[in-house]
Design an enzyme around this catalytic site. Structure first.
Site, PDB file in Angstrom:
ATOM      1  N   LYS A  13       0.830  -1.211   0.000  1.00 22.33           N
ATOM      2  CA  LYS A  13       0.000   0.000   0.000  1.00 22.33           C
ATOM      3  C   LYS A  13       0.864   1.261   0.000  1.00 22.33           C
ATOM      4  O   LYS A  13       0.498   2.262  -0.593  1.00 22.33           O
ATOM      5  CB  LYS A  13      -1.002   0.001   1.146  1.00 22.33           C
ATOM      6  CG  LYS A  13      -0.402  -0.026   2.530  1.00 22.33           C
ATOM      7  CD  LYS A  13      -1.492  -0.055   3.584  1.00 22.33           C
ATOM      8  CE  LYS A  13      -1.027  -0.626   4.903  1.00 22.33           C
ATOM      9  NZ  LYS A  13       0.312  -0.311   5.396  1.00 22.33           N
ATOM     10  N   ARG A  87      -6.709   2.654  11.675  1.00 22.46           N
ATOM     11  CA  ARG A  87      -6.584   1.215  11.942  1.00 22.46           C
ATOM     12  C   ARG A  87      -7.721   0.708  12.809  1.00 22.46           C
ATOM     13  O   ARG A  87      -7.782  -0.481  13.105  1.00 22.46           O
ATOM     14  CB  ARG A  87      -5.285   0.943  12.655  1.00 22.46           C
ATOM     15  CG  ARG A  87      -4.117   1.432  11.844  1.00 22.46           C
ATOM     16  CD  ARG A  87      -2.991   0.472  11.867  1.00 22.46           C
ATOM     17  NE  ARG A  87      -1.915   1.036  11.089  1.00 22.46           N
ATOM     18  CZ  ARG A  87      -0.761   0.460  10.919  1.00 22.46           C
ATOM     19  NH1 ARG A  87      -0.516  -0.685  11.478  1.00 22.46           N
ATOM     20  NH2 ARG A  87       0.158   1.030  10.179  1.00 22.46           N
ATOM     21  N   ARG A 126      11.787  -8.030   4.070  1.00 21.53           N
ATOM     22  CA  ARG A 126      11.814  -6.577   3.854  1.00 21.53           C
ATOM     23  C   ARG A 126      13.040  -5.956   4.529  1.00 21.53           C
ATOM     24  O   ARG A 126      13.384  -6.302   5.653  1.00 21.53           O
ATOM     25  CB  ARG A 126      10.543  -5.970   4.452  1.00 21.53           C
ATOM     26  CG  ARG A 126      10.477  -4.458   4.364  1.00 21.53           C
ATOM     27  CD  ARG A 126       9.076  -3.955   4.491  1.00 21.53           C
ATOM     28  NE  ARG A 126       8.585  -3.956   5.859  1.00 21.53           N
ATOM     29  CZ  ARG A 126       7.387  -3.470   6.194  1.00 21.53           C
ATOM     30  NH1 ARG A 126       6.577  -2.991   5.262  1.00 21.53           N
ATOM     31  NH2 ARG A 126       6.995  -3.490   7.437  1.00 21.53           N
ATOM     32  N   ARG A 157      13.372  -4.088  10.150  1.00 15.37           N
ATOM     33  CA  ARG A 157      12.584  -3.452  11.208  1.00 15.37           C
ATOM     34  C   ARG A 157      12.354  -4.427  12.362  1.00 15.37           C
ATOM     35  O   ARG A 157      12.091  -5.597  12.131  1.00 15.37           O
ATOM     36  CB  ARG A 157      11.232  -2.998  10.634  1.00 15.37           C
ATOM     37  CG  ARG A 157      11.331  -1.684   9.900  1.00 15.37           C
ATOM     38  CD  ARG A 157      10.085  -1.338   9.149  1.00 15.37           C
ATOM     39  NE  ARG A 157       8.845  -1.518   9.907  1.00 15.37           N
ATOM     40  CZ  ARG A 157       7.649  -1.140   9.463  1.00 15.37           C
ATOM     41  NH1 ARG A 157       7.548  -0.536   8.290  1.00 15.37           N
ATOM     42  NH2 ARG A 157       6.566  -1.347  10.165  1.00 15.37           N
ATOM     43  N   ARG A 168       0.626  -7.983  14.750  1.00 18.32           N
ATOM     44  CA  ARG A 168       0.112  -6.903  13.900  1.00 18.32           C
ATOM     45  C   ARG A 168      -1.031  -7.402  13.021  1.00 18.32           C
ATOM     46  O   ARG A 168      -2.020  -6.712  12.809  1.00 18.32           O
ATOM     47  CB  ARG A 168       1.258  -6.334  13.041  1.00 18.32           C
ATOM     48  CG  ARG A 168       2.253  -5.557  13.892  1.00 18.32           C
ATOM     49  CD  ARG A 168       3.598  -5.461  13.226  1.00 18.32           C
ATOM     50  NE  ARG A 168       3.599  -4.593  12.065  1.00 18.32           N
ATOM     51  CZ  ARG A 168       4.524  -4.633  11.115  1.00 18.32           C
ATOM     52  NH1 ARG A 168       5.511  -5.494  11.183  1.00 18.32           N
ATOM     53  NH2 ARG A 168       4.457  -3.814  10.094  1.00 18.32           N
TER      54      ARG A 168
HETATM   55  P1  AMP Z   1       3.433   0.595   9.614  1.00 19.22           P
HETATM   56  O1  AMP Z   1       4.699   1.230   9.147  1.00 19.22           O
HETATM   57  O2  AMP Z   1       2.199   1.195   8.988  1.00 19.22           O
HETATM   58  O3  AMP Z   1       3.456  -0.901   9.525  1.00 19.22           O
HETATM   59  O4  AMP Z   1       3.301   0.967  11.182  1.00 19.22           O
HETATM   60  C1  AMP Z   1       4.293   0.539  12.103  1.00 19.22           C
HETATM   61  C2  AMP Z   1       3.782   0.695  13.524  1.00 19.22           C
HETATM   62  O5  AMP Z   1       3.475   2.076  13.789  1.00 19.22           O
HETATM   63  C3  AMP Z   1       2.487  -0.051  13.862  1.00 19.22           C
HETATM   64  O6  AMP Z   1       2.704  -1.407  14.165  1.00 19.22           O
HETATM   65  C4  AMP Z   1       2.016   0.746  15.064  1.00 19.22           C
HETATM   66  O7  AMP Z   1       2.754   0.454  16.245  1.00 19.22           O
HETATM   67  C5  AMP Z   1       2.359   2.178  14.660  1.00 19.22           C
HETATM   68  N1  AMP Z   1       1.243   2.814  13.911  1.00 19.22           N
HETATM   69  C6  AMP Z   1       1.245   3.219  12.617  1.00 19.22           C
HETATM   70  N2  AMP Z   1       0.065   3.753  12.273  1.00 19.22           N
HETATM   71  C7  AMP Z   1      -0.713   3.670  13.387  1.00 19.22           C
HETATM   72  C8  AMP Z   1      -2.050   4.031  13.680  1.00 19.22           C
HETATM   73  N3  AMP Z   1      -2.851   4.588  12.756  1.00 19.22           N
HETATM   74  N4  AMP Z   1      -2.510   3.811  14.936  1.00 19.22           N
HETATM   75  C9  AMP Z   1      -1.736   3.261  15.892  1.00 19.22           C
HETATM   76  N5  AMP Z   1      -0.469   2.864  15.680  1.00 19.22           N
HETATM   77  C10 AMP Z   1       0.049   3.080  14.440  1.00 19.22           C
END
Ligand code: AMP
Length: 211
Positions: A13, A87, A126, A157, A168
């Protein structure tokens, strides 16, 4: 135009969001990236965010509320592209309400979908550049000479470990899928198969957006 783009972790995405950002000049709000940046600093808040992210959990809605409001009010309005947010239903309502105050609305919710098996395969391979943030996949999109094209070192990561990935995904099924159901009821949802080539998905998105 305000677009939300969602999908399971590793669905691509972010790649599709980058393409849409450049095509339409939208403000790309990638909450994961913003939170990772805050987590690099040293403060009680940064430590809390870092620990939460590394464990594969979501940061609290209060923190997200602050981050979103600050980011959305700082940027000159040219349409928003929310990548990885909302989310859960509280975040969906939060975005709706901030937009209403600007006389705006959510125009479309894009779902880029992949299977659970594919998520695990993609996330465990990744790698991200420490310097510029560019994302590679060591199987399908390997970096030149084990380094980023900018010369930066790559890292995996901490939330891309098997245990954190499972956590997740569980949150995605429990909370984020409710947002998708609501978006479908609101007549806003557009679904795409994320296991196709990047360009093909992009073309399908443009076609369904009608542009
Ligand atoms: P991502 O890079 O989108 O996979 O996000 C990595 C991490 O950031 C997630 O596992 C959450 O800990 C935090 N995070 C990102 N977006 C959100 C959100 N909208 N609400 C809460 N935590 C978030």
């Amino acid at each position: 135009m305000n677009i939300i783009i969602l999908g399971p972790q590793g669905s691509g995405k972010g790649t599709q969001a980058d393409l849409l950002e450049h095509k339409f000049g939208l403000n790309h709000i990638e909450t994961g990236k913003i939170l990772r940046k805050i987590a690099e600093s040293e403060s009680p808040l940064a430590n809390e965010i870092r620990d939460t992210m590394n464990s594969g959990k979501l940061v609290s809605d209060d923190i997200l509320d602050e981050v979103l409001k600050e980011y959305m009010n700082k940027n000159v309005y040219s349409g928003f592209l929310f990548d990885g947010t909302p989310r859960n239903m509280d975040q969906y309502d939060l975005i709706k309400n901030i937009l209403i105050k600007k006389g705006e609305k959510i125009d479309k919710v894009i779902l880029v979908d992949i299977s659970e098996e594919e998520t695990i395969k993609r996330l465990s391979s990744r790698r991200t550049c420490k310097q510029c943030g560019k994302v590679y996949n060591i199987l399908t999109n390997p970096p030149p000479n084990d380094l980023c094209e900018c010369g930066g070192d790559l890292f995996q990561r901490e939330d891309d470990t098997n245990e954190a990935i499972k956590k997740r995904l569980a949150t995605y099924h429990k909370d984020t899928e409710k947002v998708l159901e609501q978006a479908e009821k609101d007549g806003l949802l557009l679904k795409f198969n994320g296991e196709q080539p990047i360009e093909k998905i992009h073309e399908e998105i443009l076609e369904k957006l009608g542009v």
